[in-house]
Design a protein around this motif. Structure first.
Motif, PDB file in Angstrom:
ATOM      1  N   SER A 136       3.676  21.153   7.789  1.00 22.72           N
ATOM      2  CA  SER A 136       3.388  21.350   9.206  1.00 22.72           C
ATOM      3  C   SER A 136       4.484  20.811  10.115  1.00 22.72           C
ATOM      4  N   SER A 137       5.115  19.709   9.705  1.00 22.77           N
ATOM      5  CA  SER A 137       6.136  19.093  10.560  1.00 22.77           C
ATOM      6  C   SER A 137       7.539  19.164   9.960  1.00 22.77           C
ATOM      7  N   ASP A 138       7.642  19.745   8.748  1.00 23.38           N
ATOM      8  CA  ASP A 138       8.922  19.814   8.028  1.00 23.38           C
ATOM      9  C   ASP A 138       9.557  18.426   7.915  1.00 23.38           C
ATOM     10  N   SER A 139       8.732  17.452   7.533  1.00 23.61           N
ATOM     11  CA  SER A 139       9.233  16.082   7.418  1.00 23.61           C
ATOM     12  C   SER A 139       8.491  15.350   6.302  1.00 23.61           C
ATOM     13  N   TYR A 140       9.049  14.227   5.892  1.00 18.10           N
ATOM     14  CA  TYR A 140       8.438  13.416   4.844  1.00 18.10           C
ATOM     15  C   TYR A 140       7.684  12.228   5.439  1.00 18.10           C
ATOM     16  N   GLU A 141       6.575  11.908   4.802  1.00 17.45           N
ATOM     17  CA  GLU A 141       5.872  10.661   5.093  1.00 17.45           C
ATOM     18  C   GLU A 141       6.056   9.742   3.888  1.00 17.45           C
ATOM     19  N   THR A 142       6.452   8.511   4.137  1.00 16.66           N
ATOM     20  CA  THR A 142       6.703   7.560   3.055  1.00 16.66           C
ATOM     21  C   THR A 142       5.781   6.361   3.165  1.00 16.66           C
ATOM     22  N   GLN A 143       5.221   5.961   2.039  1.00 24.03           N
ATOM     23  CA  GLN A 143       4.383   4.758   1.967  1.00 24.03           C
ATOM     24  C   GLN A 143       4.936   3.852   0.876  1.00 24.03           C
ATOM     25  N   ASN A 144       5.037   2.547   1.150  1.00 23.29           N
ATOM     26  CA  ASN A 144       5.568   1.616   0.153  1.00 23.29           C
ATOM     27  C   ASN A 144       4.436   0.895  -0.570  1.00 23.29           C
ATOM     28  N   GLN A 145       4.804  -0.110  -1.363  1.00 20.10           N
ATOM     29  CA  GLN A 145       3.818  -0.803  -2.189  1.00 20.10           C
ATOM     30  C   GLN A 145       2.790  -1.567  -1.356  1.00 20.10           C
ATOM     31  N   HIS A 146       3.138  -1.923  -0.129  1.00 14.89           N
ATOM     32  CA  HIS A 146       2.161  -2.610   0.721  1.00 14.89           C
ATOM     33  C   HIS A 146       0.982  -1.686   1.036  1.00 14.89           C
ATOM     34  N   TYR A 147       1.287  -0.403   1.155  1.00 11.61           N
ATOM     35  CA  TYR A 147       0.224   0.578   1.357  1.00 11.61           C
ATOM     36  C   TYR A 147      -0.708   0.593   0.147  1.00 11.61           C
ATOM     37  N   GLY A 148      -0.129   0.630  -1.043  1.00 12.33           N
ATOM     38  CA  GLY A 148      -0.938   0.651  -2.259  1.00 12.33           C
ATOM     39  C   GLY A 148      -1.784  -0.596  -2.428  1.00 12.33           C
ATOM     40  N   ARG A 149      -1.211  -1.720  -2.075  1.00 12.11           N
ATOM     41  CA  ARG A 149      -1.943  -2.987  -2.229  1.00 12.11           C
ATOM     42  C   ARG A 149      -3.024  -3.150  -1.165  1.00 12.11           C
ATOM     43  N   SER A 150      -2.929  -2.365  -0.103  1.00  8.94           N
ATOM     44  CA  SER A 150      -3.954  -2.440   0.938  1.00  8.94           C
ATOM     45  C   SER A 150      -5.199  -1.635   0.568  1.00  8.94           C
ATOM     46  N   LEU A 151      -5.095  -0.810  -0.462  1.00 10.28           N
ATOM     47  CA  LEU A 151      -6.224   0.023  -0.853  1.00 10.28           C
ATOM     48  C   LEU A 151      -7.283  -0.807  -1.577  1.00 10.28           C
ATOM     49  N   THR A 152      -8.532  -0.529  -1.274  1.00  7.36           N
ATOM     50  CA  THR A 152      -9.650  -1.210  -1.922  1.00  7.36           C
ATOM     51  C   THR A 152     -10.340  -0.232  -2.857  1.00  7.36           C
ATOM     52  N   LYS A 153     -11.328  -0.715  -3.555  1.00  6.41           N
ATOM     53  CA  LYS A 153     -12.088   0.136  -4.466  1.00  6.41           C
ATOM     54  C   LYS A 153     -12.727   1.292  -3.703  1.00  6.41           C
ATOM     55  N   GLU A 154     -13.079   1.041  -2.465  1.00  2.53           N
ATOM     56  CA  GLU A 154     -13.740   2.055  -1.641  1.00  2.53           C
ATOM     57  C   GLU A 154     -12.741   3.044  -1.019  1.00  2.53           C
ATOM     58  N   THR A 155     -11.493   2.614  -0.812  1.00  5.75           N
ATOM     59  CA  THR A 155     -10.531   3.466  -0.105  1.00  5.75           C
ATOM     60  C   THR A 155      -9.457   4.064  -1.006  1.00  5.75           C
ATOM     61  N   VAL A 156      -9.462   3.701  -2.290  1.00  5.60           N
ATOM     62  CA  VAL A 156      -8.379   4.135  -3.171  1.00  5.60           C
ATOM     63  C   VAL A 156      -8.364   5.659  -3.333  1.00  5.60           C
ATOM     64  N   LYS A 157      -9.542   6.272  -3.339  1.00  3.40           N
ATOM     65  CA  LYS A 157      -9.605   7.736  -3.476  1.00  3.40           C
ATOM     66  C   LYS A 157      -8.927   8.418  -2.283  1.00  3.40           C
ATOM     67  N   ASP A 158      -9.279   7.987  -1.077  1.00  4.76           N
ATOM     68  CA  ASP A 158      -8.658   8.565   0.118  1.00  4.76           C
ATOM     69  C   ASP A 158      -7.172   8.224   0.183  1.00  4.76           C
ATOM     70  N   GLY A 159      -6.831   7.022  -0.301  1.00  2.00           N
ATOM     71  CA  GLY A 159      -5.433   6.601  -0.293  1.00  2.00           C
ATOM     72  C   GLY A 159      -4.562   7.472  -1.176  1.00  2.00           C
ATOM     73  N   ILE A 160      -5.088   7.842  -2.348  1.00  5.42           N
ATOM     74  CA  ILE A 160      -4.322   8.692  -3.259  1.00  5.42           C
ATOM     75  C   ILE A 160      -4.351  10.143  -2.796  1.00  5.42           C
ATOM     76  N   SER A 161      -5.448  10.575  -2.191  1.00  7.41           N
ATOM     77  CA  SER A 161      -5.538  11.969  -1.743  1.00  7.41           C
ATOM     78  C   SER A 161      -4.474  12.284  -0.690  1.00  7.41           C
ATOM     79  N   LYS A 162      -4.007  11.263   0.020  1.00  8.94           N
ATOM     80  CA  LYS A 162      -2.932  11.448   1.008  1.00  8.94           C
ATOM     81  C   LYS A 162      -1.682  12.057   0.352  1.00  8.94           C
TER      82      LYS A 162
END
Length: 357
Positions: free
Chosen positions: A124-150
């Motif tokens: 849609s924007s012809d651009s990249y979105e980048t997430q680092n390890q802090h993003y991964g470590r912020s995921l909880t058991k409840e949010t990990v599914k939505d976090g990976i679906s991104k």
């Protein structure tokens, strides 16, 4: 970091002892030309190809592992690194190191994996979105599914075809782990890569309908043409006045069965079309490409409705790679790697939930 060699491979600098020599020893063992161990021979399918070590002429004491660039064939590669296993430390580290690792991501022992980072191309924007390890470590058991679906979202919608293909490839790796008791892997990762661009490919079908082609074997069309699949299949016809028409009608259901066996892998430079698999002398013909920019606002949503929500039986068709990487903490064993298996099963469950929901 990872460097690019002029020949298209990547260079990973050898880490200080004992990690670097241990990783080099692992690759040497798996890719030994005299290896006849069926377990290790199968393992090669799930690793980047290994081409030995390399040192720059100006710094002969610097050693690099020379590896296949898994992203090379993709135009807009989307990449995710997921660390696997219940422990991110090996059995020989200090208690202090164990505490340090556990405190970084306590959930790893509970779910068996950690997202280390991702880079996602948004059409849609012809651009990249980048997430680092802090993003991964912020995921909880409840949010990990939505976090990976991104990772599987194009900016328009969820790439269910890619999710399905990823599940299939992770399941193959799980099968390998279930059948081996030679090696245990710690702080090792899975690298996910898929094509993020929404590039349309013209099909050279002359005046013959898709339905009439559906029974042609192995992707070959009459006259020797090859049905090409480039990540998302958009069946496009160019009319005399230059307008673009998209065929999203009844022919597509017939088309699925045909394209499943006819996907070709296109080099990102579009110069080499050689398929990099065991049948290395298979060279595919290419078709004229019509880029996304030619698609008007009415056509693209129609295409997405069809191709981003493909039925389960087409899951093999998505252009996806899942490879094991990072082997500085691999050790001989005489038992199954239960921690890695646990992480793989939980990861598959999360991916399946993303697909189902």
């Amino acid at each position: 970091g990872i460097l690019q060699h002029p020949d298209g491979t990547v260079l990973k600098q050898l880490q200080p002892p004992p990690r670097g020599p241990r990783e080099q020893e692992f690759y040497n063992k798996v890719y030994d030309s005299e290896c006849c161990d069926s377990i290790l021979l199968e393992l090669r399918e799930y690793l980047p190809k290994y081409f030995g070590v390399w040192s720059p002429p100006t710094a002969p004491n610097d050693t690099y592992l020379k590896l296949e660039d898994v992203t090379r064939k993709f135009n807009k590669p989307c990449i995710m690194d997921v660390k696997l296993g219940q422990k991110s430390y090996d059995p020989y580290v200090s208690a202090e190191k164990i505490q340090q690792q556990v405190s970084k991501y306590p959930l790893m022992e509970e779910i068996g994996f950690l997202v280390l980072g991702m880079r996602v191309y948004h059409v849609s924007s012809d651009s990249y979105e980048t997430q680092n390890q802090h993003y991964g470590r912020s995921l909880t058991k409840e949010t990990v599914k939505d976090g990976i679906s991104k990772f599987f979202h194009s900016g328009y919608c969820l790439r269910k075809d890619v999710v399905a293909a990823s599940i299939q490839k992770v399941e193959k790796i799980l099968e390998w782990f279930e059948g081996q008791t030679q090696l245990n892997f710690y702080a090792s990762s899975l690298l996910f890569v898929y094509e993020g661009s929404c590039q349309a490919t013209t099909m050279r079908l002359s005046d013959v309908t898709l339905a009439e082609k559906r029974r042609v074997p192995k992707g070959l069309l009459s006259g020797g043409d090859v049905l090409e699949y480039n990540n998302n299949i958009h069946v496009i016809n160019s009319t005399e006045n230059g307008k673009i028409e998209a065929s999203v009608g009844k022919g597509l259901s017939k088309f699925y069965a045909l394209h499943k066996k006819a996907c070709s892998k296109r080099h990102h430079s579009q110069l080499s079309l050689k398929v990099e698999n065991s049948e290395q002398d298979n060279v595919w013909k290419t078709s004229t490409c019509i880029t996304q920019e030619h698609l008007n606002g009415n056509v693209l949503p129609q295409l997405e409705k069809v191709f981003y929500h493909m039925p389960a039986e087409t899951k093999e068709s998505a252009n996806v790679e899942v490879r094991m990487i990072d082997f500085a903490h691999v050790f001989p064993s005489n038992t199954k790697d239960e921690g890695y298996i646990y992480g793989l099963k939980n990861l598959i469950t999360v991916l399946q939930n993303i697909l189902d929901n």
